[in-house]
Design an enzyme around this catalytic site. Structure first.
Site, short mmCIF file in Angstrom:
data_model
loop_
_atom_site.label_atom_id
_atom_site.label_comp_id
_atom_site.label_asym_id
_atom_site.label_seq_id
_atom_site.Cartn_x
_atom_site.Cartn_y
_atom_site.Cartn_z
N LYS A 1 -10.17 -0.49 -0.77
CA LYS A 1 -9.28 -0.85 0.11
C LYS A 1 -8.18 -0.68 0.81
O LYS A 1 -8.16 0.69 0.42
CB LYS A 1 -8.79 -1.80 -1.33
CG LYS A 1 -7.99 -2.33 -1.39
CD LYS A 1 -7.20 -3.78 -2.39
CE LYS A 1 -6.91 -4.70 -2.08
NZ LYS A 1 -6.25 -5.41 -3.01
N SER B 1 -6.04 -9.91 -3.83
CA SER B 1 -5.93 -9.32 -2.77
C SER B 1 -7.37 -8.31 -2.18
O SER B 1 -7.19 -7.90 -1.02
CB SER B 1 -4.90 -8.33 -2.96
OG SER B 1 -4.77 -7.68 -3.81
N SER C 1 -7.10 -9.54 -9.21
CA SER C 1 -6.82 -9.22 -6.89
C SER C 1 -8.61 -8.56 -7.09
O SER C 1 -9.09 -8.80 -5.76
CB SER C 1 -6.51 -8.16 -6.87
OG SER C 1 -5.00 -9.06 -6.44
#
Lengths: 465, 61
Positions: A79, A154, A178
């Site tokens: 990420k 996210s 997330s």
């Protein structure tokens, strides 16, 4: 079938047998990324050259008899909230556009030490705060099951990449769900380990006491393998993958049904999916018992106050210097926190302690695990979001960021062609037990083996080797 | 001083933002206030939870 569809353990066996090279495997993944990612937008950076160098290095080590463990030679994604030395890491924001960290985050170092091939950086909501946003340098990732739907966030790129078959495993972060909510929306496995299980150095903080580093993977087994590589030693979670095949007969699982079944935001079909999952676990020999937990809204209130206060503190300097470069949603979310006083935050922390003790007393002193919902609905359409103000989607994830218990999101069915999932929560540092339960469920069902249709303009057949 | 329906003081909110060196543009004030109102509601819920915790539980006679 493309080589990229091999599970990590299947690929690992071939790599060690000499019937597959990491360079071949990495090229297969890169081909899929080129073909499909224009539709999924999972990657914000594809590290083709360094990935092929790392793959070649892994092949040389295999040839020399050096074995660094299950991720050696395996492509992974990280990420864009997590620092990678020498690679642009913008945390999904214009504020850090072009930022190149000097060093790796702790979790990236562990992957490199394990011989993993870092294929690229994956999309995130801006600073892991809120989304989808349409005013950032890159448009949001799409849900491979229907590219008109959101991934959730996210860790949006992690879920899109794994669900779309571009990667078997990835590293995300989870401050309020997330990792787990995008995993649920996209039909893949999300593992939020115990608080403190995986190091957070080099991860841009959202909320210093709620942040966790976790995994988004194609299966529970691959999540467990990944955890074993990135986890700090200690507890049974450090050996999650080796305990998957123990059966679950006799395990006591609390079922927090009233936490979601009467919520106005829950899809009725989601309740049926959850009840069917509880029945399936019972058929596998687990002892399921409904429990009543403290009001979910109190968990959410405590976490929300802490998160907003800590996020505002983390952003005080960039907000002062670059406020115009924030996307609207992140800016609004951060600035709403200015209404909080120190007394408010102290109160939220006090309630946090009370709730953590209550969960331990009511559930984990009597049960091996807790079963509850993940998201309460399937992935909404992008058309539900205008990007001008946040739209909240109901889920049951943030309590375990507050309490620090490990939590595993596992696919549990489909509603109208979109994935639906459940959440299995464990005792502190009990990752091995929840992975064992999730793996048993996965083996008894076929939800995790279902694959999304190829997006318009791409097909898996084109990418075959 | 403007007050919205949940009792959040818009002027105070803007003052606190200014103290951090941040200006909230006019077109973002309503969404920020909505977020602040949600947090204010959260704090109210937490206070009620703590108050209920302090009350002695009734026991059957």
């Amino acid at each position: 079938m493309t080589l990229a569809r091999l599970s990590i353990s299947e690929a690992g066996s071939r790599l060690r047998a000499g019937s597959l090279t990491s360079v071949e495997l990495t090229r297969a993944h890169l081909t899929l990324v080129r073909q499909l990612d224009p539709a999924y937008r999972a990657f914000v950076a594809v590290m083709e050259n360094t990935a092929l160098d790392e793959a070649a290095a892994a092949d040389r080590e295999f040839a020399a008899g050096v074995d660094r463990g299950p991720l050696q030679g395996i492509p992974v994604g990280i990420k864009d909230l997590i620092d990678t030395a020498g690679v642009t890491t913008s945390y999904g924001s214009r504020v850090f556009e072009g930022h190149v960290p000097a060093g790796d985050a702790a979790v990236a170092r562990r992957l490199r030490d394990a011989g993993a091939v870092i294929l690229g950086k994956l999309a995130t909501y801006e600073f892991a705060l809120v989304g989808p946003s349409f005013d950032l340098p890159a448009p949001p990732a799409t849900n491979p099951w229907n590219v008109a739907r959101i991934t959730g966030g996210s860790s949006s790129g992690c879920a899109a990449a794994v669900a779309g078959g571009l990667l078997r495993t990835s590293i995300g972060t989870d401050t309020g769900g997330s990792v787990r909510s995008p995993a649920g929306y996209c039909g893949v496995v999300g593992l939020k380990p115990s608080l403190g299980r995986v190091g957070k150095d080099g991860v841009f903080p959202l909320s210093r006491t709620l942040d966790h580093v976790g995994t988004v993977s194609a299966s529970v087994a691959e999540a467990a393998l990944t955890l074993d590589v990135i986890a700090d030693p200690g507890g049974d979670g450090a050996r999650a993958a080796s305990q998957l095949d123990r059966d679950i007969a006799g395990l006591r699982i609390a079922y927090a049904r009233d936490w979601f079944a009467s919520d106005p935001g829950v899809m009725p079909q989601m309740v049926r999916v959850m009840d069917a999952a509880a029945s399936q676990l019972s058929l596998l020999g687990a002892r399921i018992e409904e429990v009543s937990l403290p009001d979910y809204a109190v968990f959410e209130a405590s976490a929300s106050v802490i998160l907003h206060a800590e996020a505002l503190a983390a952003h005080s300097a960039p907000l002062r210097e670059r406020s115009a470069d924030y996307g609207r949603l992140a800016f609004q979310s951060l600035m709403s926190g200015v209404c909080l006083s120190e007394a408010d935050v102290e109160l939220a922390r006090s309630v946090r302690s009370t709730l953590t003790e209550a969960l331990q007393d009511r559930v984990f002193n009597r049960f091996d695990a807790l079963l509850t919902a993940n998201t309460l609905a399937t992935a909404p359409a992008f058309s539900s979001f205008d990007g001008k103000r946040a739209v909240w989607t109901p889920m049951r994830t943030i309590p375990f960021n507050l309490t620090g218990h490990p939590a595993l999101a596992v696919p549990a069915g489909f509603i109208g062609g979109l994935p639906a999932g459940m959440q299995i929560v464990g005792r502190p540092f009990g990752e091995a037990t929840i992975c064992r339960i999730g793996h048993a469920f996965e083996q008894a069902t076929d939800h995790s083996t279902e694959r999304p249709p190829a997006p318009m303009g791409g097909s898996y057949a084109q990418a075959s080797f | 001083m403007k007050k919205d329906e949940a009792g959040i003081d818009e002027s105070a909110l803007l003052d606190r933002a200014a103290a951090l060196g941040v200006n909230i543009p006019p077109d973002q004030r309503i969404p920020v206030l909505e977020g602040a109102r949600r947090l204010s509601d959260a704090c109210r819920l937490l206070r009620a939870f703590k108050d209920a915790e302090k009350k002695p539980s009734s026991s059957p006679t």
